[in-house]
Design a protein around this motif. Sequence first.
Motif, PDB file in Angstrom:
ATOM      1  N   ALA A  92     -20.632   7.066 -11.151  1.00  0.00           N
ATOM      2  CA  ALA A  92     -21.273   7.872 -10.097  1.00  0.00           C
ATOM      3  C   ALA A  92     -20.833   7.456  -8.699  1.00  0.00           C
ATOM      4  O   ALA A  92     -20.840   8.262  -7.778  1.00  0.00           O
ATOM      5  N   ALA A  93     -20.437   6.193  -8.533  1.00  0.00           N
ATOM      6  CA  ALA A  93     -20.036   5.688  -7.220  1.00  0.00           C
ATOM      7  C   ALA A  93     -18.549   5.902  -6.925  1.00  0.00           C
ATOM      8  O   ALA A  93     -18.092   5.615  -5.819  1.00  0.00           O
ATOM      9  N   ALA A  94     -17.804   6.426  -7.886  1.00  0.00           N
ATOM     10  CA  ALA A  94     -16.351   6.551  -7.723  1.00  0.00           C
ATOM     11  C   ALA A  94     -15.965   7.319  -6.461  1.00  0.00           C
ATOM     12  O   ALA A  94     -14.991   6.972  -5.797  1.00  0.00           O
ATOM     13  N   GLY A  95     -16.732   8.330  -6.101  1.00  0.00           N
ATOM     14  CA  GLY A  95     -16.415   9.120  -4.918  1.00  0.00           C
ATOM     15  C   GLY A  95     -16.625   8.391  -3.604  1.00  0.00           C
ATOM     16  O   GLY A  95     -16.188   8.859  -2.551  1.00  0.00           O
ATOM     17  N   ALA A  96     -17.273   7.243  -3.638  1.00  0.00           N
ATOM     18  CA  ALA A  96     -17.542   6.477  -2.417  1.00  0.00           C
ATOM     19  C   ALA A  96     -16.550   5.338  -2.190  1.00  0.00           C
ATOM     20  O   ALA A  96     -16.644   4.636  -1.188  1.00  0.00           O
ATOM     21  N   VAL A  97     -15.600   5.180  -3.090  1.00  0.00           N
ATOM     22  CA  VAL A  97     -14.617   4.111  -2.935  1.00  0.00           C
ATOM     23  C   VAL A  97     -13.677   4.463  -1.782  1.00  0.00           C
ATOM     24  O   VAL A  97     -13.125   5.562  -1.746  1.00  0.00           O
ATOM     25  N   PRO A  98     -13.503   3.555  -0.827  1.00  0.00           N
ATOM     26  CA  PRO A  98     -12.600   3.841   0.288  1.00  0.00           C
ATOM     27  C   PRO A  98     -11.178   4.078  -0.202  1.00  0.00           C
ATOM     28  O   PRO A  98     -10.711   3.406  -1.128  1.00  0.00           O
ATOM     29  N   GLY A  99     -10.500   4.995   0.412  1.00  0.00           N
ATOM     30  CA  GLY A  99      -9.116   5.289   0.054  1.00  0.00           C
ATOM     31  C   GLY A  99      -8.145   4.551   0.960  1.00  0.00           C
ATOM     32  O   GLY A  99      -8.533   3.850   1.884  1.00  0.00           O
ATOM     33  N   GLY A 100      -6.887   4.733   0.678  1.00  0.00           N
ATOM     34  CA  GLY A 100      -5.842   4.233   1.550  1.00  0.00           C
ATOM     35  C   GLY A 100      -5.403   2.805   1.336  1.00  0.00           C
ATOM     36  O   GLY A 100      -4.577   2.296   2.091  1.00  0.00           O
ATOM     37  N   ALA A 101      -5.926   2.130   0.329  1.00  0.00           N
ATOM     38  CA  ALA A 101      -5.514   0.743   0.098  1.00  0.00           C
ATOM     39  C   ALA A 101      -4.121   0.715  -0.517  1.00  0.00           C
ATOM     40  O   ALA A 101      -3.835   1.447  -1.469  1.00  0.00           O
ATOM     41  N   THR A 131     -22.265   4.563  -2.665  1.00  0.00           N
ATOM     42  CA  THR A 131     -22.987   5.738  -3.129  1.00  0.00           C
ATOM     43  C   THR A 131     -22.111   6.948  -2.878  1.00  0.00           C
ATOM     44  O   THR A 131     -21.505   7.086  -1.816  1.00  0.00           O
ATOM     45  N   ALA A 132     -22.037   7.801  -3.872  1.00  0.00           N
ATOM     46  CA  ALA A 132     -21.203   9.001  -3.765  1.00  0.00           C
ATOM     47  C   ALA A 132     -21.796   9.933  -2.700  1.00  0.00           C
ATOM     48  O   ALA A 132     -23.008  10.017  -2.545  1.00  0.00           O
ATOM     49  N   PRO A 133     -20.914  10.605  -1.954  1.00  0.00           N
ATOM     50  CA  PRO A 133     -21.405  11.561  -0.972  1.00  0.00           C
ATOM     51  C   PRO A 133     -22.192  12.682  -1.641  1.00  0.00           C
ATOM     52  O   PRO A 133     -21.896  13.073  -2.763  1.00  0.00           O
ATOM     53  N   LEU A 161     -14.584   3.243 -11.580  1.00  0.00           N
ATOM     54  CA  LEU A 161     -14.455   3.719 -10.195  1.00  0.00           C
ATOM     55  C   LEU A 161     -13.195   4.545  -9.979  1.00  0.00           C
ATOM     56  O   LEU A 161     -12.972   5.077  -8.899  1.00  0.00           O
ATOM     57  N   GLY A 162     -12.356   4.651 -11.017  1.00  0.00           N
ATOM     58  CA  GLY A 162     -11.136   5.443 -10.921  1.00  0.00           C
ATOM     59  C   GLY A 162      -9.980   4.713 -10.269  1.00  0.00           C
ATOM     60  O   GLY A 162      -9.028   5.343  -9.801  1.00  0.00           O
ATOM     61  N   LEU A 163     -10.017   3.380 -10.251  1.00  0.00           N
ATOM     62  CA  LEU A 163      -8.955   2.602  -9.620  1.00  0.00           C
ATOM     63  C   LEU A 163      -7.887   2.215 -10.639  1.00  0.00           C
ATOM     64  O   LEU A 163      -8.206   1.801 -11.747  1.00  0.00           O
ATOM     65  N   ALA A 164      -6.641   2.325 -10.234  1.00  0.00           N
ATOM     66  CA  ALA A 164      -5.535   1.811 -11.035  1.00  0.00           C
ATOM     67  C   ALA A 164      -5.274   0.396 -10.527  1.00  0.00           C
ATOM     68  O   ALA A 164      -4.316   0.137  -9.802  1.00  0.00           O
TER      69      ALA A 164
END
Length: 197
Positions: free
Chosen positions: A37-46, A192-194, A64-67
């Motif tokens: 549920a929190a996957a959409g709140a992970v900061p991008g661009g890393a 928290t997901a938007p 969280l959908g991270l590779a």
Amino acid sequence: MTVRVMLISPAMNAALREARFDGDAPLDRSGRERARAAAGAVPGGAGLALSGPSERCRETAEALGLAARTEPVLAGWDLGRWSGRRLDAVTAAEPAQLTAWLGDPSAAPHGGESLRDLVGRIGAWLDSLGGPGAPDGDCLAVAEAAVVRAAVVHGLRLPPEAFWRLDVAPLTLTELSGRSGRWNAGLGRPLTAPASG
């Protein structure tokens, strides 16, 4: 070079619920669901996504959908023979050793890593980021709460005893920005997901 290091504490598992010295226990169902549920709140661009080697960290990164690449230096605190045991059992069986461990950052009565050693290990990793040969860009890592606390202690040049005064809740984001010897911290933002609308 200035870098941003984003540390996400892993989701809940049974060991946390039972106040155990975590011995690499997997996420429980609730923890897995909350991480998804929190996957959409992970900061991008890393530019670099990492995970501590514990099953809990790897499962959280995946949910969280991270590779994320597993990074051995981000292993949780080595608590030796206490790993997997309940806090109340250790308190009853080894009260003097537990008191020594809580009061002396150099103590390791469990046969594992002292607090001072943990902070040193994580501090060396933190200071290597942005240095020669390090990947460019931000770093995002899923790491055990003790690793996050150790990074903050090192980054802010706090005394090791401050470790015990830092709380890191599951699925929170702690950011350190700067470079070796000069770090700023943003602590404990819940993932928290938007809201959809």
